[in-house]
Design an enzyme around this catalytic site. Structure first.
Site, PDB file in Angstrom:
ATOM      1  CD1 TRP A   1       0.503  -6.308  -2.556  1.00 29.44           C
ATOM      2  CD2 TRP A   1      -0.123  -6.933  -0.508  1.00 29.44           C
ATOM      3  NE1 TRP A   1       0.937  -7.588  -2.359  1.00 29.44           N
ATOM      4  CE2 TRP A   1       0.568  -8.006  -1.114  1.00 29.44           C
ATOM      5  CE3 TRP A   1      -0.621  -7.118   0.790  1.00 29.44           C
ATOM      6  CZ2 TRP A   1       0.786  -9.224  -0.476  1.00 29.44           C
ATOM      7  CZ3 TRP A   1      -0.406  -8.331   1.430  1.00 29.44           C
ATOM      8  CH2 TRP A   1       0.291  -9.364   0.789  1.00 29.44           C
TER       9      TRP A   1
ATOM     10  CD  GLU B   1      18.532 -13.380  -1.424  1.00 28.45           C
ATOM     11  OE1 GLU B   1      17.686 -13.854  -0.643  1.00 28.45           O
ATOM     12  OE2 GLU B   1      18.360 -12.304  -2.025  1.00 28.45           O
TER      13      GLU B   1
ATOM     14  CB  CYS C   1      -0.959   0.059   1.173  1.00 22.01           C
ATOM     15  SG  CYS C   1      -2.177  -1.239   1.182  1.00 22.01           S
TER      16      CYS C   1
ATOM     17  CD  GLU D   1      12.181 -12.276  -4.430  1.00 25.97           C
ATOM     18  OE1 GLU D   1      11.326 -11.759  -3.709  1.00 25.97           O
ATOM     19  OE2 GLU D   1      13.401 -12.145  -4.218  1.00 25.97           O
TER      20      GLU D   1
ATOM     21  CG  HIS E   1      19.314 -37.540   4.424  1.00 24.82           C
ATOM     22  ND1 HIS E   1      19.549 -38.738   5.053  1.00 24.82           N
ATOM     23  CD2 HIS E   1      20.516 -36.941   4.309  1.00 24.82           C
ATOM     24  CE1 HIS E   1      20.843 -38.851   5.338  1.00 24.82           C
ATOM     25  NE2 HIS E   1      21.449 -37.762   4.886  1.00 24.82           N
TER      26      HIS E   1
ATOM     27  CE  LYS F   1      16.154 -11.600  -4.864  1.00 21.76           C
ATOM     28  NZ  LYS F   1      16.288 -11.625  -3.468  1.00 21.76           N
TER      29      LYS F   1
ATOM     30  NE  ARG G   1       4.706   1.570   0.301  1.00 26.28           N
ATOM     31  CZ  ARG G   1       5.369   1.637   1.437  1.00 26.28           C
ATOM     32  NH1 ARG G   1       6.612   2.052   1.426  1.00 26.28           N
ATOM     33  NH2 ARG G   1       4.815   1.300   2.572  1.00 26.28           N
TER      34      ARG G   1
ATOM     35  CG  ASN H   1       0.499   0.926   4.450  1.00 23.44           C
ATOM     36  OD1 ASN H   1       0.231  -0.278   4.458  1.00 23.44           O
ATOM     37  ND2 ASN H   1       1.732   1.389   4.452  1.00 23.44           N
ATOM     38  N   GLY H   2      -2.086  -0.616   6.249  1.00 24.59           N
ATOM     39  CA  GLY H   2      -2.022  -1.333   7.528  1.00 24.59           C
ATOM     40  C   GLY H   2      -3.223  -2.250   7.657  1.00 24.59           C
TER      41      GLY H   2
ATOM     42  CE  LYS I   1      12.628  -3.099  -1.791  1.00 23.57           C
ATOM     43  NZ  LYS I   1      13.543  -4.207  -2.083  1.00 23.57           N
TER      44      LYS I   1
HETATM   45  C1  F6R Z   1      13.133 -10.825  -1.266  1.00 21.96           C
HETATM   46  C2  F6R Z   1      12.853  -9.727  -0.362  1.00 21.96           C
HETATM   47  C3  F6R Z   1      12.152 -10.043   0.909  1.00 21.96           C
HETATM   48  C4  F6R Z   1      12.665  -9.133   2.035  1.00 21.96           C
HETATM   49  C5  F6R Z   1      11.797  -9.327   3.284  1.00 21.96           C
HETATM   50  C6  F6R Z   1      12.273  -8.470   4.432  1.00 21.96           C
HETATM   51  O1  F6R Z   1      13.785 -10.387  -2.428  1.00 21.96           O
HETATM   52  O2  F6R Z   1      13.140  -8.597  -0.650  1.00 21.96           O
HETATM   53  O3  F6R Z   1      12.258 -11.379   1.247  1.00 21.96           O
HETATM   54  O4  F6R Z   1      13.995  -9.439   2.300  1.00 21.96           O
HETATM   55  O5  F6R Z   1      10.466  -8.999   2.978  1.00 21.96           O
HETATM   56  O6  F6R Z   1      12.164  -7.122   4.125  1.00 21.96           O
HETATM   57  P1  F6R Z   1      12.990  -6.048   4.947  1.00 21.96           P
HETATM   58  O7  F6R Z   1      14.437  -6.299   4.701  1.00 21.96           O
HETATM   59  O8  F6R Z   1      12.537  -4.723   4.390  1.00 21.96           O
HETATM   60  O9  F6R Z   1      12.625  -6.227   6.379  1.00 21.96           O
END
Ligand code: F6R
Length: 613
Positions: free
Chosen positions: A75, A485, A2, A492, A508, A489, A27, A101-102, A608
């Protein structure tokens, strides 16, 4: 998650709001809307889908005349993405408009109560309750500000709210708790926004609202109040970074730009803290005596930031002989963790606003642990609340999938490990000096991974494998943490099912999933474990897998014997190898996503800044 923008001034508001919302697209959202005040009228336009669609509906804002307004990208949480559930929401009698937002946790109870009083609802959202609640108090005779105050006293949960009242045609009110909101001081105008990029084109003078804060403003003045309703003064902070930092600057996507910004981001994060052969962390107050008193470090975070926590376990334990436990923030807060004065809780967050991470930080403080946060956004809630903060100087990260924030968080973990070792005396000087030297060279080595030659090799691999339906990332020790990680990537942004496994775990269970054509990305950068990982590669190859290997330059010939294609990174100490390995994996995910036609910067369903639980 949001985005909110608000404007009171003398220009036409709608184009400014659309422009601001566009800067908040990163976001994540699934619908958008604006409410423009025009004399006594509140005119709303909102629609499911992309902002461009809303903009088309209102002719770039030109068909909604008025110099004050609020805008929103939603969102979906309560109710599906739809025109009706989009914000702004107008209260039943049309006097109040709200963007939010929230999450309002007690909205059902409040809704029931308001329905009992005769209020009608037109959406499934929790936000419409806020609009009606404010209108209820307004109808009882309270003025606009008191009505908002009385409403927020009744609501439980998290909120950043932008509010308009039909009878106050020049005034906006904003209030926040546990969701980010900034106020922008303009010249003959004022703004609110969820984040700086939304208004940076118009003003560099902003203040970050604290929880409970309310601001009531017009084009010419602004009055701030704290949670108790007392007037408070807010001083503007000058934003030093440039609008270009929040723009693509010639790159096709923010993600690609941010991948390429990593050498600079890591350099900016490391170099001010490395002086004359010593790590200097002036920003924190952890004394050698305190560090010696510690029996454990918890590292608490979400998503990629949590994976930095997983890396930190290997690095800090190895260099400092201090037990480290990475915990997901969403689990930590409900796990009844055993904390005390001998526990340091290290919180990692790019945004500094992630709801679960923020809640875990509060929990840790309430239980008497000292907290240290690694944060990218200056002035964010986590940065303000933690006992100590180390900023990652990555600059604004706009792409939903993190790259440069992850890299700089990892660089800070390396720094911290060296700093702790320095204070605890756990490393011989020669080993300390060697690691210090390696750390200094990291930015230049990351640069070498972003040359045309390496990138075109990765593009070739992406073109070879982009159609795979299932991918496994395997590695041992720190490489297994990098797998987490790398795999995230790919899922997502490229929407490919992918899993990360410690290579030794394959047999296993998950090896039963390997069949002809399954892609396995095998990371083998640690010389001590190279042969063992290659044995695991043989096992998956024997079952039909195609293998993309990732190792260091010295193993170029060795790995070529076992894999179908290999990516090579420069050499560094095995403890710092993840800082290099992740870069080609980010590029691989990026190019695979591109070839699959995915919306790289705004992947579906993701936001985001995850400001709800
Ligand atoms: C993945 C990604 C998320 C953030 C997670 C934490 O690419 O960006 O997994 O790492 O949402 O977000 P922050 O770091 O803002 O607390």
């Amino acid at each position: 998650m949001c985005g909110i923008v608000g404007y009171a001034g003398h220009e036409q508001a709608a184009p400014i709001l659309l422009d601001g919302l566009e800067k908040l697209e990163y976001r994540g959202y699934d619908s958008a809307g604006v409410c423009i005040g025009d004399g006594g009228a509140l005119r709303v336009a909102k629609a499911k889908g992309r902002l461009a669609h809303l903009s088309e509906l209102i002719d770039g804002g030109r068909s909604l005349q008025g110099t004050i307004g609020i805008g929103h990208t939603r969102w979906a949480t309560h109710g599906a993405p739809s025109d009706e559930n989009s914000h702004p929401h107008i209260a039943d009698s049309g006097k109040i408009a709200v963007v939010h937002n929230g999450i309002i946790e007690n909205y059902l109870k409040l809704k029931e109560w308001l329905v009992g009083l005769g209020k009608r609802f037109h959406s499934e959202t929790d936000t419409e309750v806020v609009a009606n609640l404010i209108e209820h108090f307004y109808d009882e005779g309270f003025d606009f500000r008191m009505s908002v105050r009385k409403a927020v006293e009744r609501i439980e949960g998290s909120y950043a709210l932008g509010i308009m009242c039909r009878d106050y045609p020049d005034t906006l009110i904003a209030v926040k708790k546990d969701s980010p909101l900034i106020f922008g001081f303009g010249d003959g105008c004022n703004y609110i926004a969820s984040d700086v990029p939304a208004i940076l084109k118009y003003t560099r003078e902003v203040c970050y609202l604290d929880d409970g804060d309310m601001v009531m403003f017009t084009a010419s003045d602004a009055h701030f109040f704290n949670g108790a309703g007392d007037p408070v003064e807010k001083r503007p902070e000058h934003i030093t970074w440039d609008t270009s930092a929040a723009e693509k600057g010639g790159y096709a996507h923010f993600m690609l730009k941010e991948i390429h910004e990593q050498p600079k981001a890591i350099r900016d994060t490391l170099s001010p803290r490395m002086k004359d052969g010593r790590v200097v962390l002036d920003d924190i107050r952890l004394t050698p005596e305190y560090l010696k008193s510690l029996s454990r470090v918890y590292v608490v975070a979400c998503g990629s930031a949590y994976y930095v926590g997983v890396q930190s376990k290997y690095i800090i334990e190895k260099l400092c002989q201090l037990p480290v436990e990475p915990v997901l923030a969403s689990e930590f807060r409900y796990a009844d963790p055993v904390l005390g004065a001998d526990t340091l809780v290290l919180i990692i967050s790019q945004s500094g606003e992630t709801a679960d991470t923020l809640a875990a930080l509060r929990e840790a403080k309430a239980r008497g642990a000292r907290t240290l946060a690694i944060v990218n956004v200056v002035g964010s809630s986590i940065a303000k609340l933690a006992d100590d903060v180390i900023y990652t100087w990555a600059g604004p990260e706009i792409a939903v999938a993190t790259t440069k924030a992850y890299s700089t968080q990892l660089a800070v973990v390396d720094l911290l490990a060296l700093y702790f070792a320095q204070c605890l005396g756990t490393l011989p000087q020669a080993r300390y000096d060697q690691l210090y030297g390696e750390l200094q060279q990291l930015p230049a080595k990351v640069e070498r991974l972003l040359t045309e030659e390496v990138i075109s090799r990765i593009q070739y691999d992406a073109s070879r494998f982009f159609n795979n339906r299932d991918v496994f990332y395997i590695g041992r020790n720190l490489d297994s943490a990098t797998c987490l990680e790398g795999s995230l990537k790919l899922k997502e942004i490229a929407y490919i099912h992918s899993e990360a496994y410690a290579a030794g775990e394959l047999k296993h269970g998950p090896i039963s999933l390997i069949e002809d054509g399954t892609l396995v990305v095998a990371i083998a950068t640690n010389p001590a474990l190279f042969d063992k990982t290659m044995s695991n590669v043989k096992e998956v190859k024997a079952r039909g897998a195609e293998v993309l290997g990732l190792t260091t330059e010295r193993f170029a010939d060795e790995i070529a014997k076992s894999v179908d294609s290999a990516i090579l990174t420069p050499e560094t100490d095995p403890l710092f190898q993840p800082n290099l390995s992740i870069v080609p994996l980010q590029c691989f995910a990026y190019y695979v996503a591109l070839m699959r036609g995915c919306d790289v910067d705004k992947p579906r369903n993701l936001a985001k800044s995850v400001t709800v639980e």
